[in-house]
Design a protein around this motif. Structure first.
Motif, short mmCIF file in Angstrom:
data_model
loop_
_atom_site.label_atom_id
_atom_site.label_comp_id
_atom_site.label_asym_id
_atom_site.label_seq_id
_atom_site.Cartn_x
_atom_site.Cartn_y
_atom_site.Cartn_z
N GLY A 188 0.99 3.53 -5.19
CA GLY A 188 -0.41 3.26 -4.81
C GLY A 188 -1.14 4.58 -4.71
N TYR A 189 -2.48 4.51 -4.69
CA TYR A 189 -3.24 5.74 -4.48
C TYR A 189 -2.99 6.24 -3.06
CZ TYR A 189 -5.64 4.63 -8.80
OH TYR A 189 -5.91 4.37 -10.11
N PRO A 190 -3.05 7.57 -2.87
CA PRO A 190 -2.84 8.09 -1.51
C PRO A 190 -4.05 7.80 -0.62
CG PRO A 190 -3.19 9.92 -3.06
CD PRO A 190 -3.20 8.65 -3.87
N ASP A 191 -3.99 6.71 0.12
CA ASP A 191 -5.10 6.29 0.97
C ASP A 191 -4.49 5.55 2.16
OD1 ASP A 191 -7.26 4.74 2.13
OD2 ASP A 191 -8.40 5.14 0.30
N MET A 192 -4.65 6.13 3.35
CA MET A 192 -3.97 5.57 4.53
C MET A 192 -4.50 4.21 4.95
SD MET A 192 -1.45 7.41 5.24
CE MET A 192 -0.96 6.61 6.76
N ARG A 193 -5.64 3.79 4.40
CA ARG A 193 -6.14 2.47 4.78
C ARG A 193 -5.17 1.37 4.34
NH1 ARG A 193 -12.06 2.91 2.31
NH2 ARG A 193 -10.75 3.76 0.66
N VAL A 194 -4.40 1.65 3.29
CA VAL A 194 -3.46 0.62 2.80
C VAL A 194 -2.33 0.38 3.80
CG1 VAL A 194 -1.94 -0.05 0.92
CG2 VAL A 194 -4.10 1.10 0.41
N PRO A 195 -1.56 1.43 4.19
CA PRO A 195 -0.51 1.15 5.20
C PRO A 195 -1.07 0.74 6.56
CG PRO A 195 -0.58 3.51 4.66
CD PRO A 195 -1.46 2.81 3.67
N ILE A 196 -2.25 1.23 6.93
CA ILE A 196 -2.84 0.80 8.22
C ILE A 196 -3.12 -0.70 8.15
CG2 ILE A 196 -4.88 0.94 9.72
CD1 ILE A 196 -5.14 3.93 8.84
N SER A 197 -3.74 -1.13 7.06
CA SER A 197 -4.08 -2.54 6.90
C SER A 197 -2.81 -3.39 6.86
CB SER A 197 -4.88 -2.72 5.60
OG SER A 197 -5.06 -4.09 5.35
N TYR A 198 -1.80 -2.90 6.15
CA TYR A 198 -0.56 -3.67 6.06
C TYR A 198 0.06 -3.87 7.44
CZ TYR A 198 3.89 -5.35 4.24
OH TYR A 198 4.98 -6.13 3.96
#
Ligand SMILES: NC(=O)c1ccc[n+]([C@@H]2O[C@H](COP(=O)([O-])OP(=O)(O)OC[C@H]3O[C@@H](n4cnc5c(N)ncnc54)[C@H](OP(=O)(O)O)[C@@H]3O)[C@@H](O)[C@H]2O)c1
Length: 353
Positions: A230-240
């Motif tokens: 995935g692109y390096p963007d912390m919103r993804v793991p935060i959302s997960y």
């Protein structure tokens, strides 16, 4: 509604977490905390600047604690959530590194779960899901290599905090950005992975992947490997972590595979000794990881203040670690004392002003 207590609301993770919560109809902030920055612009019924985070959590009664505090200061909140079986969305890796054994015991008693926010561990968590530990061969934690990847020790002699703060792929708070430059962050992540997934250290590997697209991978015993991209963007793991197991939509574009370069290499542990120091502390166990973390926090602070050269960070940490007794902590008071002693040892190793 899922009630989220956000600790470290003014930081890099905290701000992105607010964006995720505001965009999701079934997430709401029930409490927000910072260390010293005012929270006037944060919309939460309970707000606390400084002070005891566990008192705030007692009042907030959250469904999930997002611990995005930086450093050992997050330890009491981590233990609070684990002890009560409240979901812990964990960005504050330092608390699990320092208090690993106590945290696992609290997790067992509380019967809750840790949902990793660190991108590598979120990736591993997803690759491992539903698979028995005996099927796992190796965990492979990836890292960008930081801003100084490829440099020799001579070339690191005079690097400044400003140069170390210029991370090539991630926008993060200052402490973790320096940890990325020294590779201490990968070291902390190896210990974090050990506690999260129960895999021995000799089966946790670190590999450099400069564009931070592959967030980690798992090799299984049958020869198959699963990777998380995935692109390096912390919103993804935060959302997960906040919406698990729902996997809510985020504003990120789909991954364009044709535009990617994926290269891997081994980390340079000679030039960047913090990774090996962390691994040794992890293998030693007891409060050695706590001492590693504490000494690192002191050394990073001194480097950021211009009081310690970049290359002296591992020297200060290595010396403090050798002098620390590493005896296991029976309770959180022992742990806090081990943290204090290691800070004292590291302070003694700093150049006299
Ligand atoms: N940033 C990332 O992309 C990233 C990625 C993976 C993991 N992490 C981890 O997430 C954690 C936070 O990182 P960050 O980059 O977001 O750090 P940051 O930008 O420096 O933010 C740290 C936050 O912690 C708060 N804080 C510090 N001491 C506190 C205390 N005693 N009580 C309450 N709040 C306190 C700060 O409040 P003030 O504003 O008042 O100082 C701030 O809100 C770290 O453990 C880091 O390793 C971060």
């Amino acid at each position: 509604m899922k009630r989220v207590a956000l600790l470290g609301a003014t930081g890099s993770i905290g701000r992105q977490a607010i964006e995720i919560v505001e965009a999701h109809p079934r997430l709401e902030l029930c409490a927000a905390a910072s260390g010293s920055t005012p929270l006037d612009d944060v919309d939460a019924p309970l707000r606390q600047v400084g002070g005891d985070l566990t008192e705030l959590l007692d009042r907030a009664e959250p469904d999930v604690v997002l611990n995005a505090v930086v450093g050992f200061a997050g330890i009491h909140a981590t233990l609070w959530a684990l002890e009560r079986g409240v979901d812990l969305a964990l960005a504050n890796k330092e608390s699990l590194v320092a208090g690993g054994d106590l945290a696992l015991a609290a997790l067992e008693r509380g019967g809750g779960r840790i949902l990793p926010v660190d991108s590598e561990h979120s990736a591993l968590f997803q690759c491992l899901e539903g698979r028995a530990p005996e099927q796992v061969d190796t965990l492979v934690v990836t890292g960008s290599g930081g801003p100084f990847r490829g440099r020799s020790r001579d070339e690191l002699e005079d690097v400044t905090p400003e140069q170390a703060l210029a991370h090539p792929t991630w926008q993060m708070g200052p402490k973790i950005t320096i940890d990325s430059a020294t590779l201490a962050n990968k070291g902390l992540e190896v210990i974090e992975a050990h506690y999260l997934f129960g895999i021995p250290y000799d089966r946790i590997e670190v590999v450099i992947q400069p564009t931070s697209i592959v967030h980690s991978l798992v090799r299984f015993r049958d020869g198959a490997s699963l990777a998380h991209l995935g692109y390096p963007d912390m919103r993804v793991p935060i959302s997960y972590a906040l919406t698990y197991p729902e996997r809510a939509a985020t504003p990120l574009p789909p991954l364009d595979l044709t535009a990617l370069a994926l290269e891997f290499s081994a980390p340079d542990t000679e030039t960047f000794p913090m990774l090996a120091l962390a691994r040794a502390a992890g293998e030693r166990g007891g409060t050695a990881p706590c001492a590693f973390n504490a000494a690192n926090e002191v050394a990073v602070g001194a480097f950021l203040d211009g009081r310690l050269p970049f290359l002296a960070v591992p020297e200060v940490v290595g010396d403090a670690l050798s002098a620390a007794d590493g005896a296991p902590a029976r309770d959180v008071d022992d742990l806090v004392e081990a943290d204090r002693l290691a800070r004292e040892l590291a302070q003694r190793g700093l150049p006299v002003a």
